[in-house]
Design a protein around this motif. Structure first.
Motif, PDB file in Angstrom:
ATOM      1  N   PRO A 241       0.915  -1.135  -0.056  1.00  0.00           N
ATOM      2  CA  PRO A 241       0.008   0.163  -0.071  1.00  0.00           C
ATOM      3  C   PRO A 241       0.881   1.288   0.171  1.00  0.00           C
ATOM      4  O   PRO A 241       0.444   2.353  -0.651  1.00  0.00           O
ATOM      5  CB  PRO A 241      -0.928  -0.113   1.481  1.00  0.00           C
ATOM      6  CG  PRO A 241      -0.071  -0.922   2.217  1.00  0.00           C
ATOM      7  CD  PRO A 241       0.358  -1.997   1.104  1.00  0.00           C
ATOM      8  N   VAL A 242       2.064   1.153   0.668  1.00  0.00           N
ATOM      9  CA  VAL A 242       2.758   2.520   0.561  1.00  0.00           C
ATOM     10  C   VAL A 242       3.157   2.834  -0.805  1.00  0.00           C
ATOM     11  O   VAL A 242       3.246   3.929  -1.097  1.00  0.00           O
ATOM     12  CB  VAL A 242       4.025   2.362   1.696  1.00  0.00           C
ATOM     13  CG1 VAL A 242       4.999   3.493   1.530  1.00  0.00           C
ATOM     14  CG2 VAL A 242       3.449   2.178   3.138  1.00  0.00           C
ATOM     15  N   TRP A 243       3.710   1.777  -1.187  1.00  0.00           N
ATOM     16  CA  TRP A 243       4.460   2.018  -2.706  1.00  0.00           C
ATOM     17  C   TRP A 243       3.168   2.232  -3.698  1.00  0.00           C
ATOM     18  O   TRP A 243       3.438   2.934  -4.559  1.00  0.00           O
ATOM     19  CB  TRP A 243       5.139   0.628  -3.193  1.00  0.00           C
ATOM     20  CG  TRP A 243       6.319   0.653  -2.580  1.00  0.00           C
ATOM     21  CD1 TRP A 243       6.847  -0.350  -1.719  1.00  0.00           C
ATOM     22  CD2 TRP A 243       7.575   1.362  -3.114  1.00  0.00           C
ATOM     23  NE1 TRP A 243       8.179  -0.081  -1.352  1.00  0.00           N
ATOM     24  CE2 TRP A 243       8.623   1.093  -2.222  1.00  0.00           C
ATOM     25  CE3 TRP A 243       7.765   2.377  -3.857  1.00  0.00           C
ATOM     26  CZ2 TRP A 243       9.931   1.436  -2.473  1.00  0.00           C
ATOM     27  CZ3 TRP A 243       8.979   2.911  -3.848  1.00  0.00           C
ATOM     28  CH2 TRP A 243      10.187   2.604  -3.124  1.00  0.00           C
ATOM     29  N   MET A 244       2.118   1.593  -3.461  1.00  0.00           N
ATOM     30  CA  MET A 244       0.814   2.331  -4.059  1.00  0.00           C
ATOM     31  C   MET A 244       0.435   3.614  -4.129  1.00  0.00           C
ATOM     32  O   MET A 244       0.473   4.228  -5.226  1.00  0.00           O
ATOM     33  CB  MET A 244      -0.396   1.323  -3.723  1.00  0.00           C
ATOM     34  CG  MET A 244      -1.600   1.656  -4.829  1.00  0.00           C
ATOM     35  SD  MET A 244      -2.605   2.887  -4.497  1.00  0.00           S
ATOM     36  CE  MET A 244      -3.454   2.549  -2.834  1.00  0.00           C
ATOM     37  N   VAL A 245       0.698   4.121  -2.828  1.00  0.00           N
ATOM     38  CA  VAL A 245       0.418   5.544  -2.831  1.00  0.00           C
ATOM     39  C   VAL A 245       1.651   6.289  -3.513  1.00  0.00           C
ATOM     40  O   VAL A 245       1.270   7.432  -3.930  1.00  0.00           O
ATOM     41  CB  VAL A 245       0.046   5.946  -1.321  1.00  0.00           C
ATOM     42  CG1 VAL A 245       0.229   7.556  -1.124  1.00  0.00           C
ATOM     43  CG2 VAL A 245      -0.872   5.169  -0.818  1.00  0.00           C
TER      44      VAL A 245
ATOM     45  N   PHE B 207       3.382   5.351  -6.084  1.00  0.00           N
ATOM     46  CA  PHE B 207       3.583   5.715  -7.414  1.00  0.00           C
ATOM     47  C   PHE B 207       2.149   6.487  -7.924  1.00  0.00           C
ATOM     48  O   PHE B 207       2.344   7.121  -8.678  1.00  0.00           O
ATOM     49  CB  PHE B 207       3.195   3.948  -8.002  1.00  0.00           C
ATOM     50  CG  PHE B 207       4.436   3.398  -8.264  1.00  0.00           C
ATOM     51  CD1 PHE B 207       5.046   3.645  -9.234  1.00  0.00           C
ATOM     52  CD2 PHE B 207       4.895   2.564  -7.493  1.00  0.00           C
ATOM     53  CE1 PHE B 207       6.291   3.087  -9.467  1.00  0.00           C
ATOM     54  CE2 PHE B 207       5.962   1.556  -7.868  1.00  0.00           C
ATOM     55  CZ  PHE B 207       6.588   2.136  -8.745  1.00  0.00           C
ATOM     56  N   LEU B 208       1.200   6.345  -7.052  1.00  0.00           N
ATOM     57  CA  LEU B 208       0.010   7.174  -7.251  1.00  0.00           C
ATOM     58  C   LEU B 208       0.372   8.730  -7.213  1.00  0.00           C
ATOM     59  O   LEU B 208       0.128   9.498  -8.383  1.00  0.00           O
ATOM     60  CB  LEU B 208      -1.056   7.076  -6.396  1.00  0.00           C
ATOM     61  CG  LEU B 208      -2.592   7.419  -6.615  1.00  0.00           C
ATOM     62  CD1 LEU B 208      -3.095   6.997  -8.030  1.00  0.00           C
ATOM     63  CD2 LEU B 208      -3.495   7.315  -5.589  1.00  0.00           C
ATOM     64  N   LEU B 209       1.021   9.270  -6.403  1.00  0.00           N
ATOM     65  CA  LEU B 209       1.340  10.519  -6.152  1.00  0.00           C
ATOM     66  C   LEU B 209       2.552  10.948  -7.254  1.00  0.00           C
ATOM     67  O   LEU B 209       2.590  12.139  -7.823  1.00  0.00           O
ATOM     68  CB  LEU B 209       2.149  10.907  -4.844  1.00  0.00           C
ATOM     69  CG  LEU B 209       1.040  10.575  -3.523  1.00  0.00           C
ATOM     70  CD1 LEU B 209       1.983  10.970  -2.226  1.00  0.00           C
ATOM     71  CD2 LEU B 209      -0.119  11.795  -3.756  1.00  0.00           C
ATOM     72  N   LEU B 210       3.652  10.009  -7.257  1.00  0.00           N
ATOM     73  CA  LEU B 210       4.731  10.404  -8.378  1.00  0.00           C
ATOM     74  C   LEU B 210       4.082  10.618  -9.741  1.00  0.00           C
ATOM     75  O   LEU B 210       4.554  11.483 -10.394  1.00  0.00           O
ATOM     76  CB  LEU B 210       5.758   9.289  -8.284  1.00  0.00           C
ATOM     77  CG  LEU B 210       6.956   9.540  -7.085  1.00  0.00           C
ATOM     78  CD1 LEU B 210       7.612   8.051  -7.221  1.00  0.00           C
ATOM     79  CD2 LEU B 210       7.702  10.603  -7.289  1.00  0.00           C
ATOM     80  N   THR B 211       3.201   9.806 -10.178  1.00  0.00           N
ATOM     81  CA  THR B 211       2.828   9.806 -11.466  1.00  0.00           C
ATOM     82  C   THR B 211       1.834  10.752 -11.460  1.00  0.00           C
ATOM     83  O   THR B 211       1.949  11.581 -12.770  1.00  0.00           O
ATOM     84  CB  THR B 211       2.042   8.619 -11.712  1.00  0.00           C
ATOM     85  OG1 THR B 211       2.682   7.192 -11.488  1.00  0.00           O
ATOM     86  CG2 THR B 211       1.429   8.338 -13.326  1.00  0.00           C
TER      87      THR B 211
END
Length: 257
Positions: A140-144, A146-150
């Motif tokens: 979940p941390v990486w999901m957030v 990637f969501l923010l970076l993208t």
């Protein structure tokens, strides 16, 4: 902190968010209906005929990260480009440029608002998807992340497009003719391992492959390329956009008469 014009940044941010809130039902209904249609067409018609993919992921769950990424890219570009293009169109861009705000503060306000809207829509799609298929998020941390970076990277890209565009038609050219096709060909709805050579090798030159793969890895722990490569491509694209924006504001390209 005293040197940062927080009030100016807040004013731009609130103005951009208010523009979205005026069409809040359209902003919410469109991704919900579109997501439902994708699941009906792809999940219903093709999903039952597709074998489970890597990690034991069903086809319905497999396309969730791709659906979110498709919307994230197009919405980030659209929100940021129209945000800066409209002041150019009305002539108020000169008031913004002459305001007691640095270029960094101006870009941060516009890009922050665009990224916020994109992330919210992405989360709406994620919630909607849970009504149609099983979705699990392994990282979940990486999901957030990637969501923010993208969202930030493509909001910066959209900001550049808004500066470049000379008409409303030009605003839609790159999202419609470049980003959407690259996303469909970037493994959003199928693993690129299914492609035969030389198409598999050619697809590795598509930067969207790395964005979709990294985002899917954060959900299911599997991806078409390594998560390190995905992060590197995302970071490189973000840095390239920042460098280009620095040059634009330094030279005044398409901003000053």
């Amino acid at each position: 902190m005293s040197g940062i014009n927080l009030s100016g940044m807040k004013a731009i941010y609130k103005t951009e968010m208010a523009r979205t809130l005026r069409t809040v039902w359209q902003s919410i209904a469109t991704p919900v209906v579109t997501t439902a249609l994708y699941f009906i067409v792809f999940g219903g018609a093709f999903g039952s005929r597709m074998p489970q993919l890597g990690g034991g992921v069903g086809y319905g769950g497999f396309i969730v990260p791709g659906l979110i990424m498709l919307t994230l890219l197009t919405q980030s570009i659209s929100n940021a480009s129209i945000g800066i293009y409209f002041p150019k169109f009305t002539g108020t861009i000169f008031e913004i440029l002459s305001a007691p705000m640095s270029y960094v503060e101006t870009v941060a306000a516009y890009v922050g608002a665009a990224a916020t809207k994109s992330v919210v829509i992405g989360l709406i799609i994620l919630v909607t998807s849970t009504f149609f298929t099983d979705v699990r998020i392994v990282h979940p941390v990486w999901m957030v992340a990637f969501l923010l970076l993208t969202s930030i990277a493509f909001s910066l890209f959209g900001f550049i497009i808004g500066i470049w565009a000379k008409s409303f038609e030009q605003l839609a050219i790159i999202p419609a003719l470049v980003i959407t096709p690259l996303t469909f060909l970037g493994g959003a709805f199928y693993p690129i391992d299914m492609l035969r050579e030389p198409w598999h090798r050619i697809s590795l030159f598509n930067p969207v492959v790395y964005l979709v793969s990294g985002f899917r890895w954060s959900f299911y722990g599997v991806g078409d390329v390594s998560v390190g490569q995905s992060l590197a491509v995302t970071a490189a694209f973000l840095i390239a956009c920042l460098v280009l924006l620095w040059w634009i504001f330094k030279t005044g390209w398409r901003l000053k008469p």
